[in-house]
Structure formats: C-alpha cells, structure tokens
Write a protein that holds these residues in place. Sequence first.
Motif, PDB file in Angstrom:
ATOM      1  N   ARG A  10       0.793  -1.220   0.000  1.00  0.00           N
ATOM      2  CA  ARG A  10       0.000   0.000   0.000  1.00  0.00           C
ATOM      3  C   ARG A  10       0.823   1.266   0.000  1.00  0.00           C
ATOM      4  NH1 ARG A  10      -4.271  -1.890   4.330  1.00  0.00           N
ATOM      5  NH2 ARG A  10      -2.363  -1.940   5.492  1.00  0.00           N
ATOM      6  N   ARG A  41     -10.547   8.435  -0.746  1.00  0.00           N
ATOM      7  CA  ARG A  41     -11.039   7.399   0.158  1.00  0.00           C
ATOM      8  C   ARG A  41     -10.697   7.691   1.609  1.00  0.00           C
ATOM      9  NH1 ARG A  41     -12.972   3.297  -1.027  1.00  0.00           N
ATOM     10  NH2 ARG A  41     -12.818   1.587  -2.407  1.00  0.00           N
ATOM     11  N   MET A  49      -5.449   9.208   0.221  1.00  0.00           N
ATOM     12  CA  MET A  49      -5.418   8.068  -0.680  1.00  0.00           C
ATOM     13  C   MET A  49      -6.644   8.192  -1.562  1.00  0.00           C
ATOM     14  SD  MET A  49      -5.530   3.969  -0.007  1.00  0.00           S
ATOM     15  CE  MET A  49      -7.237   3.975   0.503  1.00  0.00           C
ATOM     16  N   ASP A  51      -8.759   6.668  -5.365  1.00  0.00           N
ATOM     17  CA  ASP A  51      -8.909   5.820  -6.544  1.00  0.00           C
ATOM     18  C   ASP A  51      -9.019   6.753  -7.739  1.00  0.00           C
ATOM     19  OD1 ASP A  51      -9.076   3.466  -5.025  1.00  0.00           O
ATOM     20  OD2 ASP A  51     -11.235   3.704  -4.774  1.00  0.00           O
ATOM     21  N   ASP A  82      -4.870   1.729 -10.084  1.00  0.00           N
ATOM     22  CA  ASP A  82      -5.707   2.934 -10.108  1.00  0.00           C
ATOM     23  C   ASP A  82      -5.745   3.662  -8.763  1.00  0.00           C
ATOM     24  OD1 ASP A  82      -7.158   1.069  -8.691  1.00  0.00           O
ATOM     25  OD2 ASP A  82      -9.078   1.567  -9.626  1.00  0.00           O
ATOM     26  N   ARG A  83      -4.894   3.299  -7.836  1.00  0.00           N
ATOM     27  CA  ARG A  83      -4.891   3.899  -6.500  1.00  0.00           C
ATOM     28  C   ARG A  83      -3.588   4.659  -6.280  1.00  0.00           C
ATOM     29  NH1 ARG A  83      -7.441   0.481  -1.802  1.00  0.00           N
ATOM     30  NH2 ARG A  83      -9.176   0.895  -3.166  1.00  0.00           N
TER      31      ARG A  83
END
Length: 120
Positions: A10, A41, A49, A51, A82-83
């Motif tokens: 992550r 998000r 963070m 998307d 895509d993050r």
Amino acid sequence: MNSNQDETGRGPARSGPRDSLFLLTNLSSADGTPLGRARVRNLSATGLMADCERVVPAGIHVRFDLRGIGQVNGSVVWSREDRIGIAFDVEIDPQLARRPVSGAKHGTMPDYLRQNRLVR
C-alpha cells in the motif's frame, strides 16, 4: 518491494490519524494538464489516498480542489494500478472537508423547494 511500500503493497506507513470518506475531485498536473477524476477514500492533515479513473504515476506534482478546503497541492508518493497516495505540500484541516456544503441553518427549506401559492 521497495522501501516505500509495506508488506501489503500500500505504500509508506502513515502515523497521523486519517478520516475515511468519499469525495470526488479532478486532478491536474502542476502545469494544469488534466489527469482525470479521483475519489478520495481517506484524508489526513498531510495527505490522502484516492482511486483514480486512470493511472497517475508516482513522483509527479499535482493540484486539485477539496470541498471545504479549496485548492491543494501535493506530490504523488506512491501509485499502484488505479490507487494513489498524495503527500500535501502544506498541512490542511481535514475536518473542513466534512462540514456541510450549504450555509443554510438546519431545518430551513431552500427557496426553490417552497410552494408559493397565490391566494385569490
């Protein structure tokens, strides 16, 4: 795995508190090139963070508007599919993004919803 990612992939671990929420924004590069829409998000004073509708590479400088805060500038510090994770250039107050958009008092109906009846 590089030094900027934890075991889950992550990205670097953050120590500050984060608020989970869903906000939409449009990302652009520092020179104004559109990078697409992003759904925030989680949000903290130092970053977020999101998307994204398309891949946004790590290492670029971005700008975007956050509801209740205004324009924010930062750098994409990690990107996976895509993050993305963005570190802000200047700390923000994330609670401002949670405030109601309207300045109307609670319980007040907007003018366009009121029924005006003419009495003859």
